[in-house]
Design a protein around this motif. Structure first.
Motif, short mmCIF file in Angstrom:
data_model
loop_
_atom_site.label_atom_id
_atom_site.label_comp_id
_atom_site.label_asym_id
_atom_site.label_seq_id
_atom_site.Cartn_x
_atom_site.Cartn_y
_atom_site.Cartn_z
N ILE A 1 0.82 -1.22 0.00
CA ILE A 1 0.00 0.00 0.00
C ILE A 1 0.85 1.26 0.00
N ILE A 2 1.93 1.27 0.78
CA ILE A 2 2.68 2.51 0.97
C ILE A 2 4.18 2.26 0.93
N ARG A 3 4.88 3.22 0.34
CA ARG A 3 6.33 3.23 0.34
C ARG A 3 6.78 4.57 0.93
N ARG A 4 7.87 4.54 1.66
CA ARG A 4 8.41 5.77 2.25
C ARG A 4 9.92 5.72 2.15
N GLN A 5 10.50 6.77 1.57
CA GLN A 5 11.93 6.87 1.36
C GLN A 5 12.45 5.64 0.61
N ASN B 1 -20.52 0.53 -1.96
CA ASN B 1 -20.86 -0.48 -0.96
C ASN B 1 -20.84 -1.90 -1.52
N GLN B 2 -21.01 -2.03 -2.83
CA GLN B 2 -21.01 -3.36 -3.42
C GLN B 2 -19.59 -3.88 -3.64
N LYS B 3 -18.63 -2.96 -3.81
CA LYS B 3 -17.26 -3.37 -4.13
C LYS B 3 -16.29 -3.20 -2.97
N SER B 4 -16.74 -2.59 -1.88
CA SER B 4 -15.81 -2.21 -0.81
C SER B 4 -15.18 -3.41 -0.11
N ILE B 5 -15.78 -4.60 -0.28
CA ILE B 5 -15.21 -5.79 0.35
C ILE B 5 -14.12 -6.42 -0.52
N ILE B 6 -13.98 -5.93 -1.76
CA ILE B 6 -12.97 -6.46 -2.66
C ILE B 6 -11.61 -5.89 -2.27
N LYS B 7 -10.61 -6.75 -2.21
CA LYS B 7 -9.29 -6.35 -1.73
C LYS B 7 -8.72 -5.19 -2.53
N GLU B 8 -8.87 -5.23 -3.87
CA GLU B 8 -8.31 -4.17 -4.71
C GLU B 8 -9.00 -2.84 -4.45
N GLU B 9 -10.31 -2.85 -4.25
CA GLU B 9 -11.05 -1.62 -3.98
C GLU B 9 -10.65 -1.04 -2.63
N ARG B 10 -10.45 -1.92 -1.68
CA ARG B 10 -10.02 -1.46 -0.34
C ARG B 10 -8.65 -0.79 -0.44
N ALA B 11 -7.76 -1.36 -1.23
CA ALA B 11 -6.42 -0.79 -1.39
C ALA B 11 -6.50 0.61 -2.01
N ILE B 12 -7.40 0.82 -2.96
CA ILE B 12 -7.57 2.14 -3.59
C ILE B 12 -8.00 3.17 -2.54
N VAL B 13 -8.97 2.80 -1.71
CA VAL B 13 -9.47 3.71 -0.68
C VAL B 13 -8.37 4.02 0.34
N ARG C 1 -5.16 3.97 -0.11
CA ARG C 1 -4.14 4.84 -0.73
C ARG C 1 -4.62 6.30 -0.76
N LYS C 2 -5.91 6.50 -1.02
CA LYS C 2 -6.45 7.86 -1.02
C LYS C 2 -6.36 8.47 0.38
N LEU C 3 -6.69 7.68 1.40
CA LEU C 3 -6.58 8.18 2.77
C LEU C 3 -5.13 8.52 3.11
N PHE D 1 -4.14 11.84 1.74
CA PHE D 1 -4.60 12.93 2.60
C PHE D 1 -3.63 13.14 3.76
N ILE D 2 -3.21 12.02 4.36
CA ILE D 2 -2.30 12.08 5.51
C ILE D 2 -0.94 12.63 5.09
N ILE D 3 -0.47 12.23 3.93
CA ILE D 3 0.81 12.73 3.41
C ILE D 3 0.72 14.23 3.13
N GLN D 4 -0.41 14.66 2.52
CA GLN D 4 -0.61 16.08 2.24
C GLN D 4 -0.62 16.90 3.53
N ASN D 5 -0.99 16.24 4.62
CA ASN D 5 -1.01 16.90 5.92
C ASN D 5 0.32 16.71 6.66
N ASN D 6 1.35 16.27 5.90
CA ASN D 6 2.70 16.08 6.44
C ASN D 6 2.75 15.10 7.62
N TYR D 7 1.89 14.09 7.55
CA TYR D 7 1.84 13.02 8.56
C TYR D 7 1.51 13.55 9.95
#
Length: 221
Positions: free
Chosen positions: A58-62, A186-198, A200-202, A205-211
């Motif tokens: 999901i995430i890479r840092r440095q 709500n129909q796709k949120s249980i799918i692993k790939e859809e969860r990963a997309i959500v 990453r978006k969150l 937001f956290i990265i934009q807020n400088n963690y």
């Protein structure tokens, strides 16, 4: 952070009855920690914390991949059929302090239904509730989660078309939180790939807020 190869993000879901807070929390965790079912009255009556397993890819840092853990605090609806507004606020404040008082909160997720209009009174009461919980910097630590996005899609609305025709009340709210919003199908949120997309978006937001995290202490402590 729990170690150099792992990151934990702390989230709280807030919203009215039947917006899908608990279901959204389960989608983020990839589990069924929270009771979620249709009911004409409020289902959730107390706060509860759910924790995900380690999530990879999901995430890479440095330049290094980090394992991700997600912690979600589920909360009673506001307003609530069986609890007063003050009882809900005190319950949520206490839980935020207990679970995230040391590590801090990354994001509060205001859960709204994409298939229902947002009324001005509802918006103002909800914003007041979040302000009282999070304080003056609430806009920096709040994102909007629009559930039942599949209903909008079934009606022929893309995300762009939906926002183009959205009420000024909703658009004003999204603007106030710097357009931090996510559509949740709500129909796709249980799918692993859809969860990963959500997730990453969150994280974006956290990265934009400088963690940054919001440190929350119970005012009565």
């Amino acid at each position: 952070m729990t170690d150099s190869n792992e990151m934990t993000i702390n989230l709280v879901v807030l919203g009215r009855t039947q917006t899908g807070k608990s279901a959204a929390g389960n989608s983020l965790l990839g589990s069924s920690d929270f009771e979620s079912r249709w009911s004409p009255t409020s289902v959730t009556t107390c706060c509860s914390l759910g924790r995900s397993c380690r999530i990879s890819g999901i995430i890479r840092r440095q330049g290094c991949e980090l394992a991700l853990r997600v912690q979600v605090l589920d909360t009673p609806s506001y307003p609530h059929r069986g609890l007063s507004k003050e009882q809900v606020k005190d319950t949520v404040r206490s839980a935020l302090s207990r679970h995230f008082g040391e590590e801090g909160l990354h994001l509060a997720l205001l859960v709204l239904r994409a298939d229902l209009p947002l009324c001005p009174d509802e918006s103002s009461h909800t914003i007041q509730f979040i302000q009282e919980l999070l304080g003056p910097t609430w806009k920096d630590f709040t994102a909007v989660l629009l559930t039942h996005a599949d209903k909008a899609e079934e009606a022929g609305f893309s995300e762009e078309a939906y926002l183009h025709s959205a009420s000024s009340t909703l658009l004003s709210l999204l603007s106030s939180v710097q357009h931090k919003y996510i559509f949740l199908d709500n129909q796709k949120s249980i799918i692993k790939e859809e969860r990963a997309i959500v997730l990453r978006k969150l994280l974006n937001f956290i990265i934009q807020n400088n963690y940054r995290v919001l440190l929350l202490k119970h005012s009565k402590e």
